[in-house]
Design an enzyme around this catalytic site. Structure first.
Site, short mmCIF file in Angstrom:
data_model
loop_
_atom_site.label_atom_id
_atom_site.label_comp_id
_atom_site.label_asym_id
_atom_site.label_seq_id
_atom_site.Cartn_x
_atom_site.Cartn_y
_atom_site.Cartn_z
N HIS A 215 0.86 -1.33 -0.10
CA HIS A 215 -0.30 0.13 0.20
C HIS A 215 1.04 1.40 -0.11
O HIS A 215 0.22 2.31 -0.17
CB HIS A 215 -0.85 -0.01 1.17
CG HIS A 215 -2.04 -0.96 1.09
ND1 HIS A 215 -3.17 -0.90 0.71
CD2 HIS A 215 -1.94 -2.27 1.19
CE1 HIS A 215 -3.97 -1.90 0.73
NE2 HIS A 215 -3.29 -3.02 1.24
N ASP B 95 3.88 9.52 -0.27
CA ASP B 95 2.69 8.90 -0.03
C ASP B 95 2.51 7.78 -1.14
O ASP B 95 2.64 7.98 -2.45
CB ASP B 95 1.40 9.68 0.08
CG ASP B 95 0.41 9.38 1.04
OD1 ASP B 95 0.31 8.16 1.36
OD2 ASP B 95 -0.20 10.11 1.78
P1 ADP Z 1 -2.81 6.66 5.05
O1 ADP Z 1 -3.31 5.32 4.66
O2 ADP Z 1 -1.28 6.81 5.18
O3 ADP Z 1 -3.47 7.02 6.48
P2 ADP Z 1 -4.62 7.73 3.33
O4 ADP Z 1 -5.06 9.09 2.95
O5 ADP Z 1 -4.37 6.80 2.08
O6 ADP Z 1 -3.57 7.58 4.08
O7 ADP Z 1 -5.81 6.92 4.10
C1 ADP Z 1 -6.33 7.69 5.16
C2 ADP Z 1 -7.42 7.11 5.48
O8 ADP Z 1 -7.96 7.64 6.81
C3 ADP Z 1 -8.73 8.03 4.61
O9 ADP Z 1 -9.85 7.16 4.18
C4 ADP Z 1 -9.40 9.00 5.48
O10 ADP Z 1 -10.64 9.23 5.03
C5 ADP Z 1 -9.11 8.39 6.70
N1 ADP Z 1 -8.70 9.45 7.77
C6 ADP Z 1 -8.10 10.52 7.62
N2 ADP Z 1 -8.13 11.38 8.74
C7 ADP Z 1 -9.15 11.07 9.46
C8 ADP Z 1 -9.91 11.47 10.65
N3 ADP Z 1 -9.25 12.76 11.32
N4 ADP Z 1 -11.01 10.86 10.86
C9 ADP Z 1 -11.33 9.91 10.55
N5 ADP Z 1 -10.77 9.46 9.46
C10 ADP Z 1 -9.77 9.91 8.84
C1 G6P Z 2 -0.98 3.07 6.47
C2 G6P Z 2 -0.55 1.69 6.16
C3 G6P Z 2 -1.52 0.69 6.65
C4 G6P Z 2 -1.55 1.00 8.15
C5 G6P Z 2 -2.34 2.66 8.26
C6 G6P Z 2 -2.45 2.84 9.77
O1 G6P Z 2 -2.23 3.15 5.58
O2 G6P Z 2 -0.50 1.41 4.72
O3 G6P Z 2 -0.78 -0.55 6.61
O4 G6P Z 2 -2.52 0.01 8.83
O5 G6P Z 2 -1.44 3.41 7.75
O6 G6P Z 2 -1.31 2.54 10.59
P1 G6P Z 2 -1.14 1.59 11.72
O7 G6P Z 2 0.47 1.80 12.12
O8 G6P Z 2 -2.15 2.37 12.76
O9 G6P Z 2 -1.75 0.50 11.43
#
Ligand code: ADP
Ligand code: G6P
Length: 460
Positions: A160, A369
């Protein structure tokens, strides 16, 4: 989807469930979980993962019709495997080394041991010829370990996050073991073409893979297919939220409660140094100063989800972000009218989409990212086709979302100039760009992504 008799076993660091306040399991929110749930229910199968707290072992249980198989971690495992090797070695290294990765042999030993436990659990529950789909950087050794135990199953792996260029990956003392671990899969898939090609280069250099075509590597007498499979979001789910009366009301309330500034700018991220939240805030600060804008003209809402709080770099990042919020407000707020609103918490889907609807400009500016789903969620939520997306060129999403305003997330001045351009963009240009973005994001959702990944896996 190939032979429907093959069950599906998903292996991921976390189980797709969490405990609610009453101590009952509930399915966690999120696109990946909602995409895989119908497949797991349709084919039968199970999800293997960590229940999320050290020393806790709920064993095997069912939630919403899906079999959950827990892999327990001790406090030492959590330290060495999760906080250590996964999140203080691999995470920074794979995100372009934006912070220095730490290399510790004890963390590596823990990573190997925990990966072996995941592989053992998957091997013990998979039926003959089943499909096993392993997810993400925490479990890169699982494919080869599982193949050694169960050569009859089909093994897929999806990363991912980004896969780094060979020059960066080659620093890793365990580069051969990691590439050999991944080459144990039949299919190894990535978010972008560049990630897939980076992996192929490292697999040739360190993993003993051969062959001229990066999409079909030869290893150990087998063909390993490598491809790009950019993940999507639950388009229908976000559309339904964005058009609901409740979410529209939340969006209206948000504008009113902030005193109806001329423009509202939004950032939504896990609080992670890769997300570039601090540089983004500096760009906003620069715009306020240069353009002499006050909180009646423009306000910034940053929603930051707490993440990996035991890792020191995350604590430092939080301190810097909160220092900047305080500084910008100290210099620019008026009583009852902050320049920056900052929430350090997770918010409900309704509030999240309410914020997307309320925001004239969305800044998604990670230093690096894998994809960035927030960018896609904003676009799908903008059902009236207005709004401006400012997007980092180092987010995997930029490969697909060329109609966003692309920025170098390290360049404060360029981001400030782009933010001014976004604040001044006329509605015709907003609509032209947003329409193009919406076409791309809605053309392939997370359900299509899961189907495509699985069909590749069933092809012999
Ligand atoms: P990462 O996987 O690195 O966290 P992404 O942007 O790909 O980054 O995915 C983050 C997910 O978490 C998204 O689906 C987003 O809607 C959710 N998210 C981010 N910030 C919040 C928040 N404050 N509250 C709830 N959901 C959140
Ligand atoms: C990113 C990673 C996931 C991970 C998520 C939240 O989206 O690709 O593998 O689960 O962050 O991080 P955490 O360490 O809380 O699982």
């Amino acid at each position: 989807m190939g032979n429907p008799d093959r069950r599906l076993v998903v292996v991921a660091n976390r189980l797709p469930v969490q405990m609610d306040e009453a101590g009952q399991w509930e399915t966690s929110p999120g696109g990946l979980v909602s995409a895989l749930a119908p497949l797991l229910k349709g084919r039968g199968g199970a999800w293997v993962g960590w229940p999320g707290s050290a020393g806790f072992d709920p064993g095997e249980f069912q939630v919403d019709g899906i079999d959950q198989v827990a892999v327990p971690l001790s406090a030492e495992d959590e330290d060495g495997f999760y906080h250590g090797f996964s999140n203080a070695t691999l995470w920074p290294l794979y995100h372009d080394g934006v912070r220095p990765p730490e290399f510790h042999r004890t963390w590596w030993a823990s990573y190997v041991e925990v990966n072996r436990r995941f592989a053992g659990k998957a091997a013990s529950i998979a039926g003959r010829g089943d499909l096993v789909w392993v997810h993400d950087y925490q479990l890169q050794l699982v494919p080869a370990m599982l193949r050694a135990l169960r050569p009859d199953v089909r093994i897929g792996f999806f990363l991912h996050i980004p896969f780094p260029p060979v020059e960066l990956f080659s620093r890793l003392p365990w580069r051969s073991a990691i590439t050999e671990g991944l080459l144990g899969a039949d299919v190894v898939a990535f978010q972008t073409r560049k990630d897939a090609q980076n992996f192929a280069a490292s697999a040739r250099r360190f993993g003993g893979a051969t062959g001229p075509d990066w999409r079909r590597l030869s290893h150990d007498g087998r063909v390993v297919r490598v491809d790009r499979m950019p993940i999507g979001i639950d388009v229908a789910g976000f559309h339904a939220l964005a058009t609901s009366d409740e979410v529209r009301r939340i969006a209206g309330d948000l504008r009113r409660h902030t005193g109806n500034p001329r423009k509202l700018v939004l950032g939504v991220d896990r609080l992670d140094y890769t997300k570039g939240i601090d540089v983004r805030l500096r760009a906003f600060q620069t715009v306020l100063e240069r353009e002499s804008l006050g909180p009646e003209d423009v306000q910034f809402l940053q929603i930051a989800v707490p993440s990996r709080e035991a890792v020191p770099l995350y604590q430092e990042t939080r301190e810097e972000v909160e220092r900047l919020v305080g500084q910008i407000n100290g210099e620019n707020a008026r009583a009852g009218r902050p320049a920056v609103h900052y929430l350090y918490r997770s918010v409900d889907p309704e509030d999240l989409v309410g914020a997307y609807l309320a925001a004239d400009v969305m800044m998604v500016t990670p230093l690096r990212d894998g994809m960035n789903l927030v960018a896609k969620e904003y676009v799908v939520s903008r059902v009236d086709e207005t709004g401006v997306l400012i997007l980092s060129e180092f987010a995997g999403a930029s490969e697909q979302l060329g109609q966003a305003l692309l920025v170098n997330p390290h360049d404060v001045d360029q981001m400030a100039a782009t933010l001014v351009r976004a604040l001044e963009m006329d509605e015709a240009e907003q609509r032209r760009r947003m329409r193009a973005l919406r076409r791309v994001v809605t053309s392939s959702d997370v359900f299509d992504w899961a189907e495509k990944c699985l069909s590749m896996l069933v092809e012999e």
